[in-house]
Scaffold this motif. Structure first.
Motif, short mmCIF file in Angstrom:
data_model
loop_
_atom_site.label_atom_id
_atom_site.label_comp_id
_atom_site.label_asym_id
_atom_site.label_seq_id
_atom_site.Cartn_x
_atom_site.Cartn_y
_atom_site.Cartn_z
N GLN A 23 29.84 -18.28 92.14
CA GLN A 23 30.15 -19.19 93.20
C GLN A 23 29.51 -20.66 92.82
O GLN A 23 29.93 -21.74 93.00
CB GLN A 23 29.57 -18.73 94.40
N SER A 24 28.18 -20.71 92.32
CA SER A 24 27.65 -21.79 91.88
C SER A 24 28.39 -22.83 90.94
O SER A 24 28.69 -23.76 91.05
CB SER A 24 25.94 -21.74 91.51
N LEU A 84 18.71 -13.86 101.60
CA LEU A 84 19.50 -13.28 100.70
C LEU A 84 21.24 -13.80 100.86
O LEU A 84 21.95 -14.02 100.04
CB LEU A 84 19.60 -11.85 100.66
N SER A 85 21.31 -13.77 102.43
CA SER A 85 22.64 -14.45 102.43
C SER A 85 22.99 -15.67 102.25
O SER A 85 23.99 -16.10 102.01
CB SER A 85 22.93 -13.96 104.07
N GLY A 86 22.05 -16.83 102.16
CA GLY A 86 22.05 -17.86 101.79
C GLY A 86 22.37 -18.26 100.46
O GLY A 86 22.37 -19.49 99.73
N ARG A 133 22.45 -4.99 99.13
CA ARG A 133 23.81 -4.89 100.01
C ARG A 133 23.48 -4.18 101.41
O ARG A 133 24.03 -4.80 102.40
CB ARG A 133 24.71 -3.65 99.15
N ALA A 134 22.44 -3.38 101.43
CA ALA A 134 22.27 -2.86 102.88
C ALA A 134 21.71 -3.87 103.62
O ALA A 134 22.34 -4.02 104.83
CB ALA A 134 21.00 -1.74 102.66
N ILE A 135 20.80 -4.95 103.24
CA ILE A 135 20.18 -6.08 104.02
C ILE A 135 21.27 -7.20 104.26
O ILE A 135 21.38 -7.40 105.53
CB ILE A 135 19.19 -6.86 103.10
N LYS A 136 22.20 -7.33 103.40
CA LYS A 136 23.41 -8.34 103.87
C LYS A 136 24.51 -7.77 104.74
O LYS A 136 24.77 -8.66 105.73
CB LYS A 136 24.24 -8.59 102.46
#
Length: 358
Positions: free
Chosen positions: A227-228, A219-221, A153-156
């Protein structure tokens, strides 16, 4: 029929307070899946005029259930006038708004820095730094997943490397406060960043902004599993992809012909419930309702099976399996066991002989 069922769900809600039963006369029950769907439908209709105005000025508008985030480049008084006007659209909808260059939306903090939006993880001022304690009775992988989820979550959410480092320090402090060993946290950090940092790196985290940007893009992609699945359903249901549906049907037919195994649960409806004393007639009632509802219909070819499970008693909850032999300490040698068995057998034999002689 849909309106009638919706009316039943909305009007037949009761709750208990102070040893009295009350009926809810406005709104829907909290936690009901239908209430959430109906709220989204209601807000979709309510926001139409607001979305139209935002589209005309090329502004951003986003909503999650009852939380709205929007951008505005005109005067603050004009925005307040529009929001106050929106409060008159329905008597039960009253907006509480905040206007500023730095605002939270859900768990994201968005900041306008000279026309550029910066994002970071938002922590409520009253939030306590508590997570699942390390001394709790959970499998080890649960603790690792909690740490890795916080890092993901921190990276996104962090738009810059500096904001991510600030959140990473907060994450480590939080887990240390909840009893997580520093060695365990560093090991989990290194495992999470293993694809982006050198194995010879002394520090278990990202070292520069290039590594952070690369990992953030990856990670964002990555879509979530849900969702898939949604994207796959949409792709298979569109008219442009009819051939995909045909190919899928052919594959299913091939699999069925290849397996040639009969499904034991075919044409069977199985219902399980947890047994309680007040449910003594539950099986009989379900069969009766099934018969009365679907009599003289093809559904009667389906066999109804009603079963119940019992609550586990305290004895079963406390029973544990014997640990594996390799983890037992002070292992007893086989020779000692044999000698012990011989001694016990001889003792029992002597006692038996003594009893017979008496």
């Amino acid at each position: 029929t849909i309106r009638l069922l919706a009316s039943i769900v909305l009007k037949e809600n009761v709750f208990v307070y102070g040893k009295k039963i009350y009926q809810q006369v406005l709104g829907g029950a909290m936690g009901s899946s239908f209430t959430l769907t109906l709220a989204n439908i209601f807000m979709w209709k309510w926001q139409k005029e607001l979305v139209r105005r935002q589209d005309m000025t090329c502004e951003y508008y986003g909503r999650y259930i009852d939380d709205v985030f929007m951008t505005w480049n005109k005067s603050e008084n004009a925005l307040k006038q529009i929001l106050e006007n929106a409060n008159t659209w329905h008597p039960n909808i009253k907006l509480e708004y905040k206007i500023g260059k730095s605002l939270p939306f859900l768990d994201v903090l968005l900041t306008n820095i000279n026309g550029t939006l910066s994002t970071s993880v938002y922590h409520k001022p009253a939030a306590e730094p508590y997570v699942v304690p390390f001394i709790s009775d959970h499998p080890r992988h649960v603790f690792e997943n909690i740490v890795q989820t916080s890092l993901r979550r921190a990276i996104k959410y962090s738009s810059t490397f500096q904001l991510f480092n600030d959140e990473r320090r907060y994450i480590k402090s939080t887990f240390l406060y909840n009893g997580y060993p520093s060695s365990f946290i560093d090991k989990t950090f290194r495992k999470f960043f293993s694809d982006y940092i050198s194995s010879r790196s002394f520090l278990p985290f990202l070292e520069n902004e290039a590594q952070f940007i690369q990992m953030r893009i990856v990670l964002s992609g990555q879509p979530s599993r849900q969702q898939s699945q949604v994207e796959m359903r949409i792709a298979t249901l569109t008219n442009d992809n009819d051939h995909l549906v045909e190919d899928l049907d052919k594959k299913e037919e091939f699999i069925i012909q290849e397996n040639k195994k009969t499904n034991k649960l075919q044409n069977k409806l199985i219902i399980h419930y947890t047994h309680e004393k007040r449910f003594n007639t539950r099986k009989r009632d379900l069969h009766r309702i099934f018969q009365e509802t679907f009599v003289n219909t093809p559904i009667m070819e389906t066999k109804l099976i009603v079963g119940n499970t019992n609550h586990k008693n305290t004895m079963k909850e406390l029973i544990q399996k014997r640990p594996r032999q390799e983890i037992l300490k002070n292992k007893v040698k086989a020779s000692i066991i044999n000698e012990t068995e011989k001694t016990v057998f001889q003792t029992l034999y002597c006692i038996d002989c003594f009893i017979h002689s008496r």
